[in-house]
Design a protein around this motif. Structure first.
Motif, short mmCIF file in Angstrom:
data_model
loop_
_atom_site.label_atom_id
_atom_site.label_comp_id
_atom_site.label_asym_id
_atom_site.label_seq_id
_atom_site.Cartn_x
_atom_site.Cartn_y
_atom_site.Cartn_z
N GLN A 192 38.51 66.99 -1.44
CA GLN A 192 39.52 66.05 -1.90
C GLN A 192 39.29 64.67 -1.27
O GLN A 192 38.63 64.56 -0.24
CB GLN A 192 40.91 66.57 -1.52
N PRO A 193 39.84 63.62 -1.89
CA PRO A 193 39.74 62.30 -1.26
C PRO A 193 40.26 62.37 0.18
O PRO A 193 41.23 63.07 0.47
CB PRO A 193 40.63 61.42 -2.14
N PRO A 250 35.55 60.57 8.82
CA PRO A 250 35.54 60.05 10.19
C PRO A 250 36.28 58.71 10.32
O PRO A 250 36.49 58.01 9.33
CB PRO A 250 34.06 59.86 10.50
N PRO A 251 36.63 58.34 11.55
CA PRO A 251 37.28 57.04 11.79
C PRO A 251 36.41 55.88 11.28
O PRO A 251 35.17 55.97 11.31
CB PRO A 251 37.43 56.97 13.31
N ASP A 252 37.06 54.85 10.80
CA ASP A 252 36.42 53.61 10.34
C ASP A 252 35.53 53.82 9.11
O ASP A 252 34.60 53.05 8.85
CB ASP A 252 35.64 52.93 11.48
N GLU A 253 35.81 54.86 8.36
CA GLU A 253 35.12 55.13 7.09
C GLU A 253 36.16 55.59 6.09
O GLU A 253 37.28 55.96 6.46
CB GLU A 253 34.03 56.20 7.30
N TYR A 254 35.80 55.59 4.81
CA TYR A 254 36.68 56.13 3.78
C TYR A 254 35.86 57.08 2.92
O TYR A 254 34.65 56.93 2.76
CB TYR A 254 37.37 55.03 2.95
N CYS A 255 36.53 58.11 2.40
CA CYS A 255 35.85 59.17 1.65
C CYS A 255 36.57 59.39 0.32
O CYS A 255 37.76 59.69 0.30
CB CYS A 255 35.84 60.46 2.46
N GLU A 256 35.81 59.27 -0.76
CA GLU A 256 36.37 59.38 -2.10
C GLU A 256 36.50 60.82 -2.57
O GLU A 256 37.07 61.09 -3.62
CB GLU A 256 35.48 58.61 -3.08
N GLY A 257 35.97 61.78 -1.81
CA GLY A 257 36.04 63.18 -2.19
C GLY A 257 34.83 63.58 -3.04
O GLY A 257 33.89 62.80 -3.21
N GLY A 306 40.30 59.92 7.90
CA GLY A 306 40.94 60.52 6.73
C GLY A 306 41.24 59.53 5.62
O GLY A 306 41.95 59.86 4.66
N ALA A 307 40.69 58.31 5.67
CA ALA A 307 40.94 57.31 4.62
C ALA A 307 40.36 57.79 3.30
O ALA A 307 39.27 58.36 3.25
CB ALA A 307 40.34 55.97 5.02
N LYS A 308 41.08 57.53 2.21
CA LYS A 308 40.67 57.96 0.87
C LYS A 308 39.99 56.85 0.08
O LYS A 308 39.21 57.12 -0.83
CB LYS A 308 41.89 58.45 0.10
N GLU A 309 40.33 55.60 0.40
CA GLU A 309 39.76 54.46 -0.33
C GLU A 309 39.72 53.23 0.57
O GLU A 309 40.40 53.18 1.60
CB GLU A 309 40.51 54.20 -1.62
N VAL A 310 38.94 52.24 0.16
CA VAL A 310 38.70 51.06 1.00
C VAL A 310 39.99 50.32 1.35
O VAL A 310 40.09 49.73 2.41
CB VAL A 310 37.64 50.13 0.35
N VAL A 311 41.00 50.38 0.49
CA VAL A 311 42.24 49.64 0.76
C VAL A 311 42.97 50.18 1.99
O VAL A 311 43.85 49.53 2.52
CB VAL A 311 43.20 49.60 -0.45
N GLU A 312 42.58 51.36 2.47
CA GLU A 312 43.20 51.92 3.67
C GLU A 312 42.55 51.39 4.95
O GLU A 312 43.07 51.58 6.04
CB GLU A 312 43.13 53.45 3.64
N CYS A 313 41.38 50.74 4.83
CA CYS A 313 40.72 50.12 5.98
C CYS A 313 41.47 48.82 6.28
O CYS A 313 41.64 47.98 5.40
CB CYS A 313 39.26 49.83 5.65
N ARG A 314 41.92 48.67 7.50
CA ARG A 314 42.73 47.51 7.86
C ARG A 314 42.05 46.66 8.91
O ARG A 314 41.41 47.16 9.82
CB ARG A 314 44.09 47.96 8.41
#
Length: 166
Positions: free
Chosen positions: A102-103, A116-123, A140-148
């Motif tokens: 899953q994403p 992993p931290p500082d990465e995003y995973c689309e699933g 656990g980020a799902k998309e780039v917009v979660e990177c802050r």
């Protein structure tokens, strides 16, 4: 002349067509296409069937390995895994279709790991992607917009490098 499912030369006894072949009548014994088999006394090419994990594009075509995200039970057809599942090439039954990552996760089906931290995973089968330069996420980020971007900077959530606020 021998009937379909049997073979033999003129004036001789007609014999059963052997397994792995088909006989349309007369003398000829025709082999099934590569990777296919048939029962004894088969009388047409359509009786030649690929084994489980294989499929055929049509009568007379050689058997091919069942594709990724499909399963092949041994009737020459390939079936799509249900939505939300995927399989490895050569899968033989529906139970080989296992939940897709899953994403927010990555890996192979059934062996998904948290992003992993500082990465995003689309699933799915997609590998992790790095957050834009300077952007952070605890994991656990799902998309780039979660990177802050850290306080005093901006841009990361739009997929751009974090830069100092004006």
């Amino acid at each position: 002349r021998c009937v379909a499912g049997r073979h033999g030369s003129a004036g001789s006894k007609c014999e059963e067509c052997p397994a792995g072949s088909y006989c349309t009548g007369g003398e000829a014994v025709k082999a099934c296409p590569e990777g296919a088999s048939s029962d004894k006394m088969s009388d047409e090419i359509g009786d030649c069937v690929c084994g489980a994990g294989m499929y055929s594009e049509g009568a007379g075509a050689k058997c091919s390995t069942c594709e990724v995200d499909r399963y092949c039970v041994g009737d020459n057809k390939k079936r799509l895994c249900p939505k939300g599942t995927e399989s490895e090439a050569g899968s033989k039954m529906r139970k080989n279709c296992i939940p897709t990552c899953q994403p927010g996760t990555f890996g192979r089906p059934g062996k998904c790991r948290d992003c992993p931290p500082d990465e995003y995973c689309e699933g799915g089968r997609n590998p992790p992607h790095k957050c834009p330069s300077g952007a952070k996420h605890p994991g656990g980020a799902k998309e780039v917009v979660e990177c802050r971007c850290p306080a005093g900077t901006w841009g990361g959530e739009w997929g751009k490098e974090c830069v100092a606020c004006p």
